[in-house]
Design a protein around this motif. Structure first.
Motif, PDB file in Angstrom:
ATOM      1  N   UNK A 135      -2.584  14.544   3.302  1.00 25.79           N
ATOM      2  CA  UNK A 135      -1.569  14.032   4.212  1.00 25.79           C
ATOM      3  C   UNK A 135      -0.194  14.519   3.774  1.00 25.79           C
ATOM      4  N   UNK A 136       0.842  14.143   4.539  1.00 32.21           N
ATOM      5  CA  UNK A 136       2.191  14.635   4.240  1.00 32.21           C
ATOM      6  C   UNK A 136       3.056  13.597   3.533  1.00 32.21           C
ATOM      7  N   UNK A 137       2.416  12.507   3.029  1.00 32.39           N
ATOM      8  CA  UNK A 137       3.143  11.486   2.292  1.00 32.39           C
ATOM      9  C   UNK A 137       2.905  11.580   0.798  1.00 32.39           C
ATOM     10  N   UNK A 147       0.829  -1.197   0.000  1.00 31.77           N
ATOM     11  CA  UNK A 147       0.000   0.000   0.000  1.00 31.77           C
ATOM     12  C   UNK A 147       0.868   1.253   0.000  1.00 31.77           C
ATOM     13  N   UNK A 148       0.321   2.301  -0.565  1.00 32.18           N
ATOM     14  CA  UNK A 148       1.035   3.560  -0.617  1.00 32.18           C
ATOM     15  C   UNK A 148       1.114   4.211   0.750  1.00 32.18           C
ATOM     16  N   UNK A 149       2.207   4.919   0.991  1.00 31.86           N
ATOM     17  CA  UNK A 149       2.416   5.581   2.275  1.00 31.86           C
ATOM     18  C   UNK A 149       1.712   6.934   2.253  1.00 31.86           C
ATOM     19  N   UNK A 150       0.637   7.056   3.050  1.00 33.29           N
ATOM     20  CA  UNK A 150      -0.094   8.328   3.133  1.00 33.29           C
ATOM     21  C   UNK A 150       0.744   9.402   3.803  1.00 33.29           C
ATOM     22  N   UNK A 151       1.547   8.985   4.770  1.00 32.91           N
ATOM     23  CA  UNK A 151       2.297   9.920   5.581  1.00 32.91           C
ATOM     24  C   UNK A 151       2.076   9.619   7.051  1.00 32.91           C
ATOM     25  N   UNK A 152       2.338  10.605   7.895  1.00 27.86           N
ATOM     26  CA  UNK A 152       2.235  10.391   9.341  1.00 27.86           C
ATOM     27  C   UNK A 152       1.129  11.210   9.990  1.00 27.86           C
ATOM     28  N   UNK A 153       0.448  12.060   9.211  1.00 28.64           N
ATOM     29  CA  UNK A 153      -0.683  12.801   9.776  1.00 28.64           C
ATOM     30  C   UNK A 153      -1.820  11.821  10.079  1.00 28.64           C
ATOM     31  N   UNK A 154      -2.431  11.971  11.271  1.00 26.66           N
ATOM     32  CA  UNK A 154      -3.498  11.036  11.650  1.00 26.66           C
ATOM     33  C   UNK A 154      -4.423  11.708  12.650  1.00 26.66           C
ATOM     34  N   UNK A 155      -5.707  11.624  12.381  1.00 29.23           N
ATOM     35  CA  UNK A 155      -6.686  12.414  13.121  1.00 29.23           C
ATOM     36  C   UNK A 155      -7.435  11.661  14.211  1.00 29.23           C
ATOM     37  N   UNK A 156      -7.145  10.386  14.415  1.00 29.05           N
ATOM     38  CA  UNK A 156      -8.023   9.581  15.258  1.00 29.05           C
ATOM     39  C   UNK A 156      -7.246   8.691  16.226  1.00 29.05           C
ATOM     40  N   UNK A 157      -7.904   8.353  17.349  1.00 27.97           N
ATOM     41  CA  UNK A 157      -7.423   7.309  18.244  1.00 27.97           C
ATOM     42  C   UNK A 157      -6.201   7.663  19.065  1.00 27.97           C
ATOM     43  N   UNK A 158      -5.595   6.625  19.623  1.00 27.25           N
ATOM     44  CA  UNK A 158      -4.461   6.819  20.537  1.00 27.25           C
ATOM     45  C   UNK A 158      -3.193   7.232  19.802  1.00 27.25           C
ATOM     46  N   UNK A 159      -3.164   7.087  18.475  1.00 22.29           N
ATOM     47  CA  UNK A 159      -1.969   7.455  17.709  1.00 22.29           C
ATOM     48  C   UNK A 159      -2.179   8.739  16.903  1.00 22.29           C
TER      49      UNK A 159
END
Length: 315
Positions: free
Chosen positions: A189-191, A163-175
């Motif tokens: 995203x930043x990927x 799968x393609x790397x979206x990046x590290x931006x993430x809006x949900x959950x513990x991460x």
């Protein structure tokens, strides 16, 4: 003479104890040999997986040489302007892997898909297996039944382990990491790859962090339970909703082939593999690196950014 002959015949036989000893020795030898055989098989599978990513890397490079940009995904949701008719399999929300097919000796399949004109389901290719998209170590197999929100019902789909790397931006959950202010982490995203990346065509020059320090495609494991429990993600290679993952969630957070549906949905869009210790990733320069599970979380996230200007050491 008869007595001597009978005694001679009996002396050439095995006693029960001797047979048991021989069987025990054979069992010990098999037990010692089996791990070596398994290691050799896994080494061969890892080599094949690495070669698959190298093939994808060559296809990406050739695509870029031809179009002066990386392959895009067209996602038909969240107010997109692509006008592809929604985001389910009844739309033309084709993901970036379909664009690479002509560069992977799969031009006939690409023409059948006809991503600019044909919906995913109308192409009749949802169950078509592309071997180069499959990691041989994943026990989940090459197809799965999908019944999640991006599907049109219980449909048999060919899967991808890459799968393609979206990046590290993430809006949900513990991460949660770097909450996106425009749209969300799926659409912006930043990927290099994400659902609405067609709005901002990426080029080699876009990877200002350096092509040798940027992850662009990584391994995932298929979880068939995720594909049917209503919340996804799917793993098919066609739909743009199923072909990207995030580095915000740690590598191999779960083993997708054996984890139950109780895993939070926001952690399912992560990378991982069935190889012991880590997973393979394709870098922007076309090389393939095996990233260990022990990689520092921040380093792992920084590697997926194409223009974050982070300073990345050895990994």
């Amino acid at each position: 003479m008869q007595t001597n002959y009978s005694m001679s015949q009996r002396s050439r036989g095995f006693t029960l104890i001797e047979l048991l000893v021989v069987i025990a020795i054979i069992a010990i030898l098999i037990a010692l040999l089996l791990p070596a055989v398994q290691q050799a098989r896994e080494a061969a599978r890892r080599s094949q997986c690495k070669n698959n990513l190298k093939q994808l890397g060559l296809a990406v490079q050739n695509y870029h040489d031809n179009f002066k940009a990386f392959p895009i995904s067209l996602y038909g949701g969240y107010g997109d302007t692509a006008n592809v008719g929604g985001y389910t399999q009844t739309s033309r929300s084709w993901g970036w892997p379909v664009r690479l097919l002509p560069y992977m000796d799969q031009d006939p399949l690409y023409k059948k898909c006809s991503p600019g004109n044909t919906t995913i389901v109308a192409s009749g290719q949802m169950a078509t297996i592309v071997v180069a998209f499959l990691c041989p170590s994943d026990p989940a197999g090459s197809q799965e039944i999908e019944n999640h929100s991006y599907a049109t019902g219980s449909v048999n789909c060919a899967v991808t382990n890459y799968k393609g790397v979206m990046g590290s931006d993430w809006d949900w959950g513990v991460y949660t990491n770097n909450v996106v202010t425009t749209g969300d982490a799926f659409t912006n995203n930043n990927g290099l790859f994400y659902a609405l990346d067609y709005r901002d065509y990426k080029k080699m020059a876009t990877m200002r962090d350096g092509t040798s320090s940027t992850l662009i495609i990584g391994e995932t494991v298929c979880n068939k339970q995720f594909a049917v429990d209503g919340t996804g993600p799917g793993n098919n290679w066609q739909n743009s909703a199923s072909v990207c993952a995030t580095t915000a969630v740690p590598l191999n957070r779960f083993h997708g082939a054996s984890t139950s549906a109780s895993t939070p949905w926001d952690q399912r869009w992560s990378f991982g593999s069935s190889h012991p210790g880590g997973a393979h990733f394709l870098m922007g320069d076309g090389t393939v690196r095996f990233i260990n599970n022990t990689i520092a979380r921040q380093t792992y996230r920084d590697l997926s950014s194409i223009n974050g200007r982070e300073v990345i050491g050895e990994f």
